[in-house]
Write an enzyme that holds these catalytic residues in place. Structure first.
Site, PDB file in Angstrom:
ATOM      1  N   ARG A   1     -17.477  -2.326  18.200  1.00  0.00           N
ATOM      2  CA  ARG A   1     -16.742  -3.577  17.957  1.00  0.00           C
ATOM      3  C   ARG A   1     -15.418  -3.617  18.691  1.00  0.00           C
ATOM      4  O   ARG A   1     -14.580  -2.722  18.560  1.00  0.00           O
ATOM      5  CB  ARG A   1     -16.490  -3.780  16.457  1.00  0.00           C
ATOM      6  CG  ARG A   1     -15.745  -5.103  16.202  1.00  0.00           C
ATOM      7  CD  ARG A   1     -15.627  -5.455  14.744  1.00  0.00           C
ATOM      8  NE  ARG A   1     -16.926  -5.481  14.111  1.00  0.00           N
ATOM      9  CZ  ARG A   1     -17.224  -4.861  12.989  1.00  0.00           C
ATOM     10  NH1 ARG A   1     -16.316  -4.174  12.359  1.00  0.00           N
ATOM     11  NH2 ARG A   1     -18.430  -4.939  12.486  1.00  0.00           N
TER      12      ARG A   1
ATOM     13  N   CYS B   1     -16.534  -9.285   6.129  1.00  0.00           N
ATOM     14  CA  CYS B   1     -15.841  -8.034   5.828  1.00  0.00           C
ATOM     15  C   CYS B   1     -14.618  -8.310   4.959  1.00  0.00           C
ATOM     16  O   CYS B   1     -13.831  -9.202   5.269  1.00  0.00           O
ATOM     17  CB  CYS B   1     -15.368  -7.364   7.113  1.00  0.00           C
ATOM     18  SG  CYS B   1     -16.680  -7.108   8.292  1.00  0.00           S
TER      19      CYS B   1
ATOM     20  N   CYS C   1       0.493   5.037   6.900  1.00  0.00           N
ATOM     21  CA  CYS C   1      -0.123   4.871   8.223  1.00  0.00           C
ATOM     22  C   CYS C   1       0.869   4.148   9.151  1.00  0.00           C
ATOM     23  O   CYS C   1       1.259   3.002   8.886  1.00  0.00           O
ATOM     24  CB  CYS C   1      -1.416   4.069   8.112  1.00  0.00           C
ATOM     25  SG  CYS C   1      -2.493   4.670   6.778  1.00  0.00           S
TER      26      CYS C   1
ATOM     27  N   CYS D   1     -19.429  -6.249   4.080  1.00  0.00           N
ATOM     28  CA  CYS D   1     -18.743  -5.010   4.440  1.00  0.00           C
ATOM     29  C   CYS D   1     -17.434  -4.969   3.673  1.00  0.00           C
ATOM     30  O   CYS D   1     -16.813  -6.018   3.464  1.00  0.00           O
ATOM     31  CB  CYS D   1     -18.473  -4.989   5.944  1.00  0.00           C
ATOM     32  SG  CYS D   1     -17.566  -3.520   6.475  1.00  0.00           S
TER      33      CYS D   1
ATOM     34  N   CYS E   1       0.853  -1.195   0.000  1.00  0.00           N
ATOM     35  CA  CYS E   1       0.000   0.000   0.000  1.00  0.00           C
ATOM     36  C   CYS E   1       0.891   1.248   0.000  1.00  0.00           C
ATOM     37  O   CYS E   1       1.853   1.320   0.754  1.00  0.00           O
ATOM     38  CB  CYS E   1      -0.905  -0.007   1.229  1.00  0.00           C
ATOM     39  SG  CYS E   1      -2.006   1.422   1.279  1.00  0.00           S
TER      40      CYS E   1
ATOM     41  N   CYS F   1       0.595   0.457  10.322  1.00  0.00           N
ATOM     42  CA  CYS F   1       0.104  -0.583   9.414  1.00  0.00           C
ATOM     43  C   CYS F   1       1.197  -1.458   8.792  1.00  0.00           C
ATOM     44  O   CYS F   1       2.116  -0.963   8.135  1.00  0.00           O
ATOM     45  CB  CYS F   1      -0.723   0.054   8.298  1.00  0.00           C
ATOM     46  SG  CYS F   1      -1.506  -1.215   7.275  1.00  0.00           S
TER      47      CYS F   1
ATOM     48  N   CYS G   1     -19.337   2.078   8.871  1.00  0.00           N
ATOM     49  CA  CYS G   1     -18.550   1.464   9.938  1.00  0.00           C
ATOM     50  C   CYS G   1     -17.316   2.346  10.090  1.00  0.00           C
ATOM     51  O   CYS G   1     -16.518   2.457   9.153  1.00  0.00           O
ATOM     52  CB  CYS G   1     -18.164   0.041   9.530  1.00  0.00           C
ATOM     53  SG  CYS G   1     -16.972  -0.739  10.638  1.00  0.00           S
TER      54      CYS G   1
HETATM   55  N1  SAM Z   1      -6.524   0.515   3.198  1.00  0.00           N
HETATM   56  C1  SAM Z   1      -7.813   0.789   3.686  1.00  0.00           C
HETATM   57  C2  SAM Z   1      -7.831   1.961   4.629  1.00  0.00           C
HETATM   58  O1  SAM Z   1      -6.847   2.239   5.297  1.00  0.00           O
HETATM   59  O2  SAM Z   1      -8.859   2.612   4.707  1.00  0.00           O
HETATM   60  C3  SAM Z   1      -8.490  -0.392   4.327  1.00  0.00           C
HETATM   61  C4  SAM Z   1      -7.708  -1.370   5.178  1.00  0.00           C
HETATM   62  S1  SAM Z   1      -6.977  -0.740   6.676  1.00  0.00           S
HETATM   63  C5  SAM Z   1      -5.903  -2.038   7.132  1.00  0.00           C
HETATM   64  C6  SAM Z   1      -8.331  -0.777   7.837  1.00  0.00           C
HETATM   65  C7  SAM Z   1      -8.066  -0.314   9.250  1.00  0.00           C
HETATM   66  O3  SAM Z   1      -7.346  -1.307   9.965  1.00  0.00           O
HETATM   67  C8  SAM Z   1      -7.250   0.935   9.468  1.00  0.00           C
HETATM   68  O4  SAM Z   1      -7.996   2.096   9.286  1.00  0.00           O
HETATM   69  C9  SAM Z   1      -6.823   0.798  10.906  1.00  0.00           C
HETATM   70  O5  SAM Z   1      -7.755   1.430  11.748  1.00  0.00           O
HETATM   71  C10 SAM Z   1      -6.827  -0.719  11.139  1.00  0.00           C
HETATM   72  N2  SAM Z   1      -5.477  -1.214  11.396  1.00  0.00           N
HETATM   73  C11 SAM Z   1      -4.506  -1.398  10.482  1.00  0.00           C
HETATM   74  N3  SAM Z   1      -3.367  -1.835  11.057  1.00  0.00           N
HETATM   75  C12 SAM Z   1      -3.636  -1.955  12.384  1.00  0.00           C
HETATM   76  C13 SAM Z   1      -2.857  -2.330  13.509  1.00  0.00           C
HETATM   77  N4  SAM Z   1      -1.586  -2.682  13.392  1.00  0.00           N
HETATM   78  N5  SAM Z   1      -3.441  -2.343  14.718  1.00  0.00           N
HETATM   79  C14 SAM Z   1      -4.736  -1.971  14.843  1.00  0.00           C
HETATM   80  N6  SAM Z   1      -5.521  -1.595  13.824  1.00  0.00           N
HETATM   81  C15 SAM Z   1      -4.974  -1.558  12.605  1.00  0.00           C
HETATM   82 FE1  SF4 Z   2      -2.702   1.301   3.416  1.00  0.00          FE
HETATM   83 FE2  SF4 Z   2      -2.608   0.193   5.801  1.00  0.00          FE
HETATM   84 FE3  SF4 Z   2      -3.012   2.790   5.609  1.00  0.00          FE
HETATM   85 FE4  SF4 Z   2      -4.943   1.071   4.812  1.00  0.00          FE
HETATM   86  S1  SF4 Z   2      -4.179   1.366   6.885  1.00  0.00           S
HETATM   87  S2  SF4 Z   2      -4.215   2.901   3.736  1.00  0.00           S
HETATM   88  S3  SF4 Z   2      -3.683  -0.609   4.051  1.00  0.00           S
HETATM   89  S4  SF4 Z   2      -1.148   1.698   4.969  1.00  0.00           S
END
Ligand code: SAM
Ligand code: SF4
Ligand code: DTB
Length: 350
Positions: free
Chosen positions: A276, A113, A73, A144, A69, A76, A204
């Site tokens: 949740r 989901c 973030c 979802c 990606c 992530c 959500c």
């Molecule tokens: N890429 C898309 C986005 O960011 O909108 C969808 C997938 S993203 C992985 C969905 C959510 O997973 C993120 O917004 C975050 O809140 C949660 N998430 C991702 N990595 C995480 C982590 N290490 N611990 C807790 N929540 C996490």
């Molecule tokens: Fe990409 Fe992870 Fe951020 Fe979703 S949360 S936009 S998968 S880096």
């Protein structure tokens, strides 16, 4: 035996009494500052007005496109900027998704989901994604998706395909947000939520705690969610899963009671929403799960894996449900009574 609402309680909404959208930061902080027992009592009391306190909604989660990606973030494991050793997988074939969805039906989940590690979906991927939505819907599951930012047209396309919910998290407060993500703005996120709402899908949206934010940031996140014109139907509260290679890998533990407080405050502020207990359960013991349910959490992700990180095994969750007298929420609940659960409320305030 009483029956309960599992969706927004129309009378309460009409009366505008409890479903508030004007919480001030001070008020939210005051909830966080309450003595723990008082806070949990209030949360449980509110919870019983809107939901069966002994039912928890069960969703399963599948990563339909993993890793690589472009976003940054900091929490992530799927960002291409961090070396987390994750195996990248391109968009999954429809039939493989449906195999997993059939397994979800067999496990008793009511919502399926699907998550993709995208900044936003590309137009060329939309037909495949739409086919997944239709396939999942045909299995009788609620669907979802979480695919990143959506334009209004994309939201409408998904809504027309029959997608029930779209997940897009605000993640944290507007003030702390820039410490975690720089490649998209808070406003971008609010706009996607607006597109989703306008398209007619259910929303959500929640966030992550334990990222080094202050209590006022947790309050700020919940204040933002509760200030939306309509509360999200689902509010995932994720505890940070610290993944090696991400900037937050060495973040300090959040006080577990602070996590429970966040659930309780979310329950009080968004009384008709499913809250949740989301990522991070692998690190929580049974007592912590029980406290979270008592504080008003009434939804979990079920199954061995979240998107890329482990989750408690389904049979451990069911064994705990059994010990606590909790049942998985059924998908179609008969019409709720006009005034929900007075019996339980009376019992609670006595
Ligand atoms: N890429 C898309 C986005 O960011 O909108 C969808 C997938 S993203 C992985 C969905 C959510 O997973 C993120 O917004 C975050 O809140 C949660 N998430 C991702 N990595 C995480 C982590 N290490 N611990 C807790 N929540 C996490
Ligand atoms: Fe990409 Fe992870 Fe951020 Fe979703 S949360 S936009 S998968 S880096
Ligand atoms: C949400 O709020 N939590 C889920 C779901 N929405 C998509 C994702 C949690 C991801 C945890 C880290 C991982 O497994 O990659």
């Amino acid at each position: 035996m009483h029956s309960f609402a599992t969706e927004k309680e129309p009378q309460a909404v009409a009366a505008g009494k409890e479903i508030r959208h004007d919480w001030s930061r001070q008020e939210v902080e005051a909830l966080f500052a309450m003595p723990f027992n008082d806070l949990l009592f209030q949360a449980q009391t509110v919870h019983r007005r809107y939901f069966d306190p002994n039912q928890v909604q069960v969703s399963t989660l599948l990563s339909i496109k993993t890793g690589a990606c472009p976003e940054d973030c900091a929490y992530c494991p799927q960002s291409t900027r961090y070396d987390t050793g994750l195996e990248v997988e391109k968009l999954m074939e429809i039939e493989r998704v449906l195999e997993q969805a059939r397994a979800a039906v067999a496990s008793g989940a009511t919502r399926f989901c699907m998550g993709a590690a995208w900044r936003s979906p590309k137009q060329r991927d939309m037909p495949q994604v739409v086919a997944m939505v239709k396939g999942v819907r045909d299995l009788g599951l609620e669907s979802c998706m979480t695919l990143g930012m959506l334009t209004q047209a994309q939201a409408e396309e998904l809504s027309e395909a029959g997608l029930d919910y779209y997940n897009h998290n605000l993640d944290t407060s507007p003030e702390f947000y820039g410490d975690v993500i720089t490649t998209r703005t808070y406003q971008d996120r609010l706009e996607t939520l607006d597109h989703v709402r306008r398209s007619g899908m259910k929303v959500c949206s929640g966030g992550i705690v334990g990222m080094g934010e202050q209590q006022t940031d947790r309050a700020g996140l919940l204040q933002q969610l509760a200030s939306l014109a309509q509360h999200p139907e689902s509010v995932p509260i994720n505890m940070l899963v610290r993944v090696k290679g991400t900037p937050l890998e060495n973040e300090e533990d959040l006080d577990p009671f602070e996590f429970i407080r966040t659930i309780a405050v979310a329950r009080i502020m968004m009384p008709a929403s499913h809250v949740r207990l989301s990522a991070g359960r692998e690190e929580m013991n049974e007592q912590m799960h029980a406290l979270a349910y008592f504080a008003g959490a009434n939804s979990i992700f079920y199954g061995e894996k979240l998107l890329t990180t482990p989750n408690p095994r389904a049979n451990a969750d069911m064994a705990l449900f059994d010990r606590l007298g909790i049942e998985p929420e059924r998908r179609h609940v008969e019409k709720a009574p006009a005034i929900p659960s007075p019996h339980f409320y009376d019992a609670a305030v006595r």
